[in-house]
Structures are given as structure tokens and as C-alpha cells.
Design a protein around this motif. Structure first.
Motif, mmCIF file in Angstrom:
data_model
loop_
_atom_site.group_PDB
_atom_site.id
_atom_site.type_symbol
_atom_site.label_atom_id
_atom_site.label_comp_id
_atom_site.label_asym_id
_atom_site.label_seq_id
_atom_site.Cartn_x
_atom_site.Cartn_y
_atom_site.Cartn_z
ATOM 1 N N UNK A 142 1.031 -1.095 0.070
ATOM 2 C CA UNK A 142 0.021 -0.010 -0.069
ATOM 3 C C UNK A 142 0.947 1.242 0.217
ATOM 4 N N UNK A 143 1.885 1.258 0.859
ATOM 5 C CA UNK A 143 2.774 2.260 0.913
ATOM 6 C C UNK A 143 3.461 2.598 -0.337
ATOM 7 N N UNK A 144 3.931 1.607 -1.113
ATOM 8 C CA UNK A 144 4.604 1.806 -2.232
ATOM 9 C C UNK A 144 3.667 2.178 -3.478
ATOM 10 N N UNK A 145 2.378 1.771 -3.371
ATOM 11 C CA UNK A 145 1.378 2.197 -4.199
ATOM 12 C C UNK A 145 1.108 3.587 -4.235
ATOM 13 N N UNK A 146 0.860 4.048 -3.054
ATOM 14 C CA UNK A 146 0.552 5.593 -2.597
ATOM 15 C C UNK A 146 1.655 6.479 -3.200
ATOM 16 N N UNK A 147 2.926 5.876 -2.694
ATOM 17 C CA UNK A 147 4.240 6.725 -3.179
ATOM 18 C C UNK A 147 4.325 6.978 -4.804
ATOM 19 N N UNK A 148 4.123 5.822 -5.204
ATOM 20 C CA UNK A 148 4.323 5.917 -6.799
ATOM 21 C C UNK A 148 3.209 6.880 -7.430
ATOM 22 N N UNK A 149 1.935 6.813 -6.902
ATOM 23 C CA UNK A 149 0.823 7.855 -7.292
ATOM 24 C C UNK A 149 1.209 9.263 -6.999
ATOM 25 N N UNK A 150 1.505 9.588 -5.594
ATOM 26 C CA UNK A 150 1.991 10.725 -5.269
ATOM 27 C C UNK A 150 3.086 11.386 -5.912
ATOM 28 N N UNK A 151 4.024 10.512 -6.046
ATOM 29 C CA UNK A 151 5.410 11.256 -6.907
ATOM 30 C C UNK A 151 5.025 11.295 -8.153
ATOM 31 N N UNK A 152 4.140 10.510 -8.874
ATOM 32 C CA UNK A 152 3.932 10.731 -10.463
ATOM 33 C C UNK A 152 3.252 12.215 -10.508
#
Length: 193
Positions: free
Chosen positions: A78-88
Motif C-alpha cells: 500500500x505504501x509503495x502504491x501511494x508513493x508511486x501515485x503521489x510522486x507521479x
């Protein structure tokens, strides 16, 4: 209970302060990106910051994408998924500013030394799965974030566009929160470092 919370906060801050060693090399020199930004100001600083933060975010996304194949921990997925979306989203915003303020596009590689360093860090994940991956991720990602926090601190001081100063302040705060979360997981899953 209150003193336990304070002790926890002190412990977390100590761990974060100890991780400051990553962004600065053993000789006390900043990481390649922060070093390249230190001597710049004005428009030159902003362009370089945007180019290099885009590169930094891309490498963070690349690291986060490894989680989907190398861990089964829901928290990390979940952390990685949110991080990917936010940083994109942040990359898109910074790319827009580069275009509208400086008529520039993001470079493939804005900082060769940082790119080389990142490739070396990515190789540390090679062949790691489950707990081994989790431990490596929780060690490397906070270090990666720390360099971004230092970049954000420079932008808060040196950017000329108020929206970039605001963006940098939020980015720094968000990444510090994520670092805190990762340190807590590392502590509870693997014990004291």
C-alpha cells in the motif's frame, strides 16, 4: 502514557537524525544532487532543482515498483502504491512548471553521479524477497527520502516562485512523515537497527 509518546518521538527523531549520514557522504560532503544545487540561485537553481527532483522521484518510483513483486506485506504494498501515485503527480506538476516557467522538458538524466549512485542502490535489491526485501527497502527508501528532504529545504530557501517554495515545504513534510512510518515498521518488524 505521555512520557512514552515523548520517548518514542525522541527515538524516532534520533533515528532520523542518524540517517542524515546518507545524504552526506562520509567525508561530510552532500549527496551528488544536493551538492550540485548548493552553489545555484534564482532561475538557475529552480531549473536544476526541478530537473533533478524529477530524476530523484523517478528513481524513487522505480524502487517502489519493486515492492509489488518482492514483498507480500500489505503495509509495504500500500505504501509503495501511494508513493508511486503521489510522486507521479509531483513529477507532472514539476514538468508543467519547467515548461511554463523555463520552456524546458525533463531531462532523461539530470545528474549523472546521482544516477550512477541510484543504480548501485537498486542493485542492492537484486534477488531479495519477503523479509530480506522488506528490510532492504526500509533501509534504503528513508535514505532516498532524506536526500529529497534536503533538496526541499534548499528550495524553500532559494526558490523564487512562491508556489515552488510551498511545494517544497509540503514535499519535505510528506517525505519526513513517510520516513517516520518506515522507521516505525523497521523497528517493529526487525527490532532496533
Amino acid at each position: 502514557m505521555k512520557s512514552k509518546s515523548i520517548l518514542t518521538l525522541v527515538a524516532v527523531l534520533t533515528v532520523i537524525a542518524a540517517s542524515n549520514g546518507f545524504a552526506h557522504n562520509p567525508g561530510g560532503k552532500p549527496d551528488p544532487i544536493n551538492a550540485s544545487l548548493e552553489k545555484l540561485k534564482g532561475a538557475e537553481f529552480e531549473q536544476s532543482f526541478l530537473q533533478q527532483m524529477i530524476q530523484h522521484h523517478r528513481s524513487g518510483i522505480e524502487m517502489a515498483k519493486l515492492a509489488s513483486a518482492q514483498t507480500t506485506r500489505t503495509e509495504l504494498l500500500d505504501f509503495a502504491s501511494k508513493m508511486i501515485a503521489n510522486q507521479q503527480q509531483e513529477i507532472d506538476k514539476m514538468s508543467g512548471w519547467l515548461k511554463s516557467w523555463y520552456n524546458a522538458s525533463p531531462k532523461e538524466v539530470a545528474n549523472e553521479a546521482a544516477d550512477k549512485e541510484m543504480k548501485m542502490h537498486m542493485s542492492m535489491f537484486s534477488g531479495k524477497r519477503d523479509a530480506d526485501f522488506d528490510k532492504a527497502f526500509l533501509e534504503m527508501m528513508p535514505k532516498h527520502h532524506h536526500a529529497a528532504v534536503e533538496m526541499a529545504e534548499q528550495a524553500e530557501k532559494k526558490a523564487t516562485h512562491p508556489e515552488l517554495k510551498e511545494f517544497a515545504a509540503k514535499l519535505g513534510k510528506d517525505q519526513e512523515q513517510e520516513m517516520k512510518q518506515m522507521k516505525e515498521w523497521a523497528q517493529s518488524w526487525f527490532g532496533p537497527a
